[in-house]
Write an enzyme that holds these catalytic residues in place. Structure first.
Site, short mmCIF file in Angstrom:
data_model
loop_
_atom_site.label_atom_id
_atom_site.label_comp_id
_atom_site.label_asym_id
_atom_site.label_seq_id
_atom_site.Cartn_x
_atom_site.Cartn_y
_atom_site.Cartn_z
N CYS A 128 0.84 -1.21 0.00
CA CYS A 128 0.00 0.00 0.00
C CYS A 128 0.87 1.25 0.00
O CYS A 128 2.04 1.21 0.36
CB CYS A 128 -0.86 0.07 1.25
SG CYS A 128 -1.90 -1.36 1.50
N GLY B 92 0.52 -0.01 -5.06
CA GLY B 92 -0.78 -0.68 -5.02
C GLY B 92 -1.65 -0.24 -6.16
O GLY B 92 -1.92 0.95 -6.29
N ASN C 138 -0.47 1.44 5.88
CA ASN C 138 0.45 0.67 5.05
C ASN C 138 1.20 -0.28 5.97
O ASN C 138 1.82 0.16 6.93
CB ASN C 138 1.42 1.65 4.36
CG ASN C 138 2.53 0.94 3.59
OD1 ASN C 138 3.57 1.53 3.32
ND2 ASN C 138 2.35 -0.31 3.21
N GLY C 139 1.12 -1.56 5.66
CA GLY C 139 1.78 -2.55 6.50
C GLY C 139 0.85 -3.71 6.76
O GLY C 139 -0.14 -3.89 6.04
N TYR D 186 13.62 -3.19 -4.34
CA TYR D 186 12.57 -3.33 -5.32
C TYR D 186 11.35 -2.43 -5.12
O TYR D 186 10.86 -1.83 -6.06
CB TYR D 186 12.11 -4.80 -5.34
CG TYR D 186 10.95 -5.09 -6.25
CD1 TYR D 186 11.06 -4.92 -7.63
CD2 TYR D 186 9.74 -5.52 -5.75
CE1 TYR D 186 9.98 -5.17 -8.47
CE2 TYR D 186 8.65 -5.78 -6.58
CZ TYR D 186 8.79 -5.61 -7.93
OH TYR D 186 7.73 -5.86 -8.76
#
Ligand code: SF4
Length: 484
Positions: A16, A42, A120-121, A261
């Site tokens: 996210c 996302g 996010n997570g 990445y």
């Protein structure tokens, strides 16, 4: 509603992106731009919540890309006000692609006013928390782990929303970078280990929170600093920033895969350019695993900086042996079976004139299931390459991530069941080498390599050493690596 991209199914998927703005007119327009810059984090869905002193809270949640939804004037007119947050998602928890009710930000109405959160997570004790909350009367609207935070806030006895958030997040285990808002406040929090990123920026009289600095760049905001692990910032238009540290201090465990990445190469992490780190990974890889060859090529786009570094260090020329079709767009997002079978060729094509007769080094960011690596190797050989050598810019991915990245089950990870030599045989390539964990740490700026006693980053998907015990997964039967 686009499903997960059919040609990216052999990559780990982040998860996210979060973004928030306070103190700028029509803040939602800035949030839409920020989310567009964070789209790589996302692509399944996005949402924006905003507040206007007269019009109150408004929100919009949509499946699909930000550019296809949050660019429409008719929609953006419904999102007025100087305070707004947003979220782009690839579902890591909750039912994948199932329902708009799983799309964040989530909103809760409390006695002291409303609040919205974007997370996010991944919460590693969400199953246990959810069970407890439901038994005590909470009514969940979604299948997302993040909704636990709203219900924990509702049960807190604190008198204001930031303190309720503190209470809630003290119960939460795992990884979280949260951007939240009340009627007047923009709030940013990172978990005590700081696994996922979050940065602070300034634009005119306004303040901005973003998962990555590329989200600041797109709106012309100045980068101020990172939110620190375990820090909560509460920002108001008039009073500026108040910083607090509500959690027990823990060692920093930033996700090292963000460097490899996930983050965009034009972002800055911990004061370092992501592009430069990736280039340095290529340099380390060339030192660790040299091979005689004629040409260094990247598997685009994520392997490109490491391939450039590999070429510079080895003295072997870099060339665009594989060309990515930039215009995939959504045309084939729900492909027919026939198109699906064309697989990776729709996205990547080999530059035959360059490849023919050459010994080629292919630099890629990671090997997950190995299916794409195998197809790319076949394409290169079909184009007449004499040899194919893979060099991978991360160590073997042998363990799943439970901190906000979609990873296949452990037995689907090639590196979980094979040694690198066995993987080379399986892929039928002339050689396959991964950067070592120490080499990766050197590339991210740790000159002495990885501190085995207390690793400076989270590297669990390579080492199997999880900085936060994934308690829900242990309950489901996941077996952690035995202590050495
Ligand atoms: S397990 Fe891997 S992908 Fe997940 S947070 Fe740790 S380093 Fe990042």
């Amino acid at each position: 509603m686009p499903p997960a991209h059919p040609f990216d199914d052999d990559k780990l998927k982040e998860e996210c992106g979060v973004f928030g703005v306070v103190g700028l007119a029509d803040a939602a327009n800035f949030v839409a731009l920020g989310l567009h810059a964070l789209q790589h984090r996302g692509q399944e869905a996005g949402g924006i919540v905003c507040h206007h002193p007269e019009h109150g809270f408004n929100h919009a949640r949509r499946f699909g890309y930000v550019r296809d939804n949050f660019t429409k004037e008719s929609l953006m007119k419904t999102l007025p006000g100087p305070l707004s947050i947003g979220h782009v998602r690839y579902s890591t928890a909750g039912s994948k692609g199932a329902a708009i009710r799983d799309v964040q930000p989530f909103f809760g109405e409390f006695s002291m006013g409303g609040a919205a959160i974007a997370h996010n997570g991944n919460i590693t004790n969400a199953v246990a928390l959810r069970k407890e909350l439901i038994e005590r009367g909470s009514i969940f609207q979604s299948s997302s782990d993040s909704e636990c935070i709203i219900h924990l806030m509702a049960r807190s006895l604190q008198r204001n929303i930031p303190e309720r958030m503190e209470d809630a997040l003290r119960r939460v285990e795992g990884a979280f970078s949260v951007v939240a808002m009340t009627r007047t406040k923009l709030i940013g929090v990172r978990d005590p280990h700081g696994v996922r990123p979050l940065v602070l920026g300034r634009l005119g009289d306004g303040w901005v929170l973003s998962s990555e600095t590329c989200g600041l760049d797109i709106i012309g905001a100045e980068y101020i600093r990172e939110i620190e692990p375990g820090e909560m910032v509460v920002i108001t238009e008039k009073e500026g920033i108040e910083s607090r540290f509500p959690f027990r201090r823990q060692a920093s465990k930033f996700c090292i895969f963000e460097h490899v990445y996930f983050s965009r190469p034009d972002s800055i992490i911990g004061g370092q350019s992501v592009y430069e780190t990736r280039r340095q990974i290529g340099v380390e890889l060339a030192r660790e695993s040299p091979v005689e060859a004629d040409l260094v090529c990247a598997v685009p786009d994520s392997g490109t900086p490491a391939a450039i570094g590999f070429a510079a260090e080895s003295g072997i020329p870099f060339g665009m042996g594989i060309v990515r079709n930039q215009y995939m767009g959504r045309t084939f997002i729900e492909p027919t079976e026939q198109i699906r079978n064309m697989g990776v060729r729709l996205k990547l094509n080999v530059n035959r004139a360059l490849i023919r007769g050459k010994r080629v080094i292919l630099v890629d960011d990671s090997v997950v299931r190995g299916t794409t690596s195998r197809k790319i190797k076949e394409m290169i050989l079909d184009a007449g390459a004499a040899e194919v050598h893979f060099r991978i810019a991360s160590p073997p991915t042998a363990w799943p991530c439970f901190y906000g990245v979609d990873t296949p089950q452990r037995d689907k990870l090639l590196a979980a069941t094979m040694t690198p030599d066995e993987m080379a045989d399986h892929l039928a390539v002339d050689s396959l080498k991964f950067i070592s964990l120490d080499g990766l740490y050197r590339a991210v700026g740790e000159a002495a390599g990885r501190d085995k006693a207390c690793p400076q980053y989270c590297d669990a998907c390579f080492s199997g050493e999880y900085p936060v015990v994934p308690s829900d997964m242990l309950d489901k039967g996941f077996e952690m690596k035995a202590a050495e």
